[in-house]
Design an enzyme around this catalytic site. Structure first.
Site, PDB file in Angstrom:
ATOM      1  N   GLN A 185       0.810  -1.224   0.000  1.00 13.93           N
ATOM      2  CA  GLN A 185       0.000   0.000   0.000  1.00 13.93           C
ATOM      3  C   GLN A 185       0.839   1.268   0.000  1.00 13.93           C
ATOM      4  OE1 GLN A 185      -3.114   0.171  -0.619  1.00 13.93           O
ATOM      5  NE2 GLN A 185      -3.763  -1.953  -0.315  1.00 13.93           N
ATOM      6  N   SER A 205       2.915  -5.027  -5.133  1.00 17.06           N
ATOM      7  CA  SER A 205       2.055  -5.651  -6.126  1.00 17.06           C
ATOM      8  C   SER A 205       1.718  -4.680  -7.248  1.00 17.06           C
ATOM      9  CB  SER A 205       0.770  -6.103  -5.418  1.00 17.06           C
ATOM     10  OG  SER A 205      -0.052  -6.823  -6.294  1.00 17.06           O
ATOM     11  N   CYS A 327     -10.974  -7.927   1.120  1.00 21.09           N
ATOM     12  CA  CYS A 327     -11.214  -9.299   1.607  1.00 21.09           C
ATOM     13  C   CYS A 327     -12.370  -9.326   2.602  1.00 21.09           C
ATOM     14  CB  CYS A 327      -9.993  -9.871   2.301  1.00 21.09           C
ATOM     15  SG  CYS A 327      -8.457  -9.247   1.710  1.00 21.09           S
TER      16      CYS A 327
HETATM   17  C1  LIG Z   1      -1.217  -4.749   2.386  1.00 20.43           C
HETATM   18  C2  LIG Z   1      -1.490  -5.798   1.358  1.00 20.43           C
HETATM   19  N1  LIG Z   1      -0.683  -6.865   1.282  1.00 20.43           N
HETATM   20  C3  LIG Z   1      -0.883  -7.832   0.383  1.00 20.43           C
HETATM   21  C4  LIG Z   1      -1.930  -7.784  -0.518  1.00 20.43           C
HETATM   22  C5  LIG Z   1      -2.125  -8.886  -1.508  1.00 20.43           C
HETATM   23  O1  LIG Z   1      -1.740  -8.468  -2.806  1.00 20.43           O
HETATM   24  P1  LIG Z   1      -2.173  -9.275  -4.107  1.00 20.43           P
HETATM   25  O2  LIG Z   1      -3.557  -8.836  -4.444  1.00 20.43           O
HETATM   26  O3  LIG Z   1      -1.170  -8.863  -5.146  1.00 20.43           O
HETATM   27  O4  LIG Z   1      -2.075 -10.721  -3.812  1.00 20.43           O
HETATM   28  C6  LIG Z   1      -2.805  -6.687  -0.469  1.00 20.43           C
HETATM   29  C7  LIG Z   1      -3.969  -6.620  -1.369  1.00 20.43           C
HETATM   30  O5  LIG Z   1      -4.976  -6.016  -1.079  1.00 20.43           O
HETATM   31  C8  LIG Z   1      -2.571  -5.667   0.499  1.00 20.43           C
HETATM   32  O6  LIG Z   1      -3.374  -4.602   0.603  1.00 20.43           O
END
Ligand SMILES: Cc1ncc(COP(=O)(O)O)c(C=O)c1O
Length: 377
Positions: A185, A205, A327
């Protein structure tokens, strides 16, 4: 850049995902149509694809100030976090201890919990009511058996910036301990590279920064030795076998390269939304310590309001926001982050997250929509 305004939609859910930047899409199309060789093939098409892959790795490495050999491409930050945590654990000769902040993303929390099955001890680092981890608390909890600490850079639900550099200093006092920083983020939004953060492992990501879904990165320092989670090939130094997702990786690198050119979210975006909430609900408040909030995420708590109803009322007016992390929002689960911060259960939550395409007009329209939604509740 694709703007929310095209379909009269105001897209303020950039912490969930972002629109793909046209330059990224162009680079990906080229990779799909022209660089379709397998980077492991030894003919001309394979060698050309390998060159493209090397270029992408160099681009990402330069941005986080590590050697190219320290960059591993994965299918998402979920996988990158899993590779960091399970990959570290698989290198341990005996069960040890892992400390994770109570507000980590589920990809870190759930994966770390899996270590308990292998006999490791997993402990949660509590957070302050303002939503941040106190580095002194980490120092107190650390011991010689701790081999991994995980503290994210910016929390996805609250936007609160964690003091990762101070946590890194604490972690360094235990020579065999390593620090994982989930920078999903913050990457591209706040300055952070691997050497200056003091982290050993860092993940981010593509789809949070104008890139495609399904492409992400784990960068690691020389100190972070990992074991692969599965076998089957020599790709990514044997640590992440499988034919590389070249279009995704090209998209990731193009998005990384773009970050320095894109406007960042503006601090003043929060004010009209906060004012709209306060005008209808004097007890509404910003979640977390305001002085530690990143400008691109704003989470509001509104007492005695149902998050889902508020989000639906906003959506009916063309505003895409969320009630926390992507999520949780579909399943209406109580957020572990808000629980860790002690936010009361009867508070409705709305998270607005801004991207480079967000305009002042978007914010003004969203503030009007928020005011009108709250007046109906
Ligand atoms: C803080 C954080 N870590 C990890 C992820 C997971 O990323 P990805 O969607 O690429 O698997 C997210 C996705 O919302 C996130 O907000």
């Amino acid at each position: 850049m694709a703007s929310g305004k095209q379909n009269a939609v105001i897209y303020l859910d950039n912490a969930a995902t972002t629109p793909v930047h046209p330059q990224v899409a162009q680079a990906m199309l080229r990779a799909l149509q022209e660089d379709y060789g397998n980077p492991s093939s030894r003919h001309a098409m394979g060698l050309a694809a390998e060159r493209v892959l090397r270029g992408a790795r160099r681009e990402v490495a330069a941005r986080v100030r590590v050697d190219s050999g320290r960059v591993l491409f994965t299918s998402g930050a979920t996988e990158a976090n899993a590779l960091a945590i399970l990959g570290m654990a698989r290198r341990q000769r005996r069960p040890g201890r892992v400390l994770i902040s109570a507000i980590e993303h589920p990809s870190v929390l759930a994966t770390t919990r899996m270590l308990e099955e292998a006999g490791h001890q997993v402990e949660l680092i509590p957070v302050e009511p303002g939503g941040w981890v106190d580095p002194e608390r980490v120092a107190e909890m650390l011991d010689e058996a701790t081999f991994l600490v995980a503290v994210m850079h910016v929390n996805n639900e609250t936007g609160i910036i964690q003091p990762v550099c101070d946590v890194a200093q604490a972690v360094r006092r235990v020579p065999s301990c390593r620090l994982l920083v989930d920078a999903v983020q913050s990457f591209g939004r706040l300055p952070l590279d691997l050497p200056s953060s003091g982290a050993d492992l860092m993940t981010f990501s593509a789809h949070k920064i104008g890139g495609p879904k399904g492409a992400a990165c784990l960068v690691r320092s020389e100190r972070a030795a990992l074991a692969p989670l599965w076998g089957g090939g020599e790709q990514e130094q044997g640590l992440r076998p499988g034919t590389e997702n070249l279009p995704g990786i090209v998209g990731l690198a193009a998005a990384v390269e773009l970050q320095s050119e894109l406007p960042s979210a503006r601090e003043e975006y929060a004010a009209p939304l906060v004012e709209a909430a306060l005008a209808r609900h004097p007890d509404a408040h910003v979640i977390g310590d305001r002085s530690r909030r990143a400008a691109h995420i704003l989470s509001l708590a509104i007492p005695k309001v149902k998050s889902e109803v508020l989000i639906n009322l906003l959506e009916a007016q063309g505003v895409c926001a969320s009630s926390g992390s992507a999520c949780h929002s579909r399943r209406s689960l109580r957020s572990h982050v808000l629980e860790a911060m002690g936010v009361p259960l009867d508070h409705g939550i709305v998270r607005f997250s801004f991207g480079p395409q967000t305009t002042r007009e978007d914010i003004e329209r969203a503030a009007d929509a928020l005011g009108s939604a709250l007046s109906k509740l």
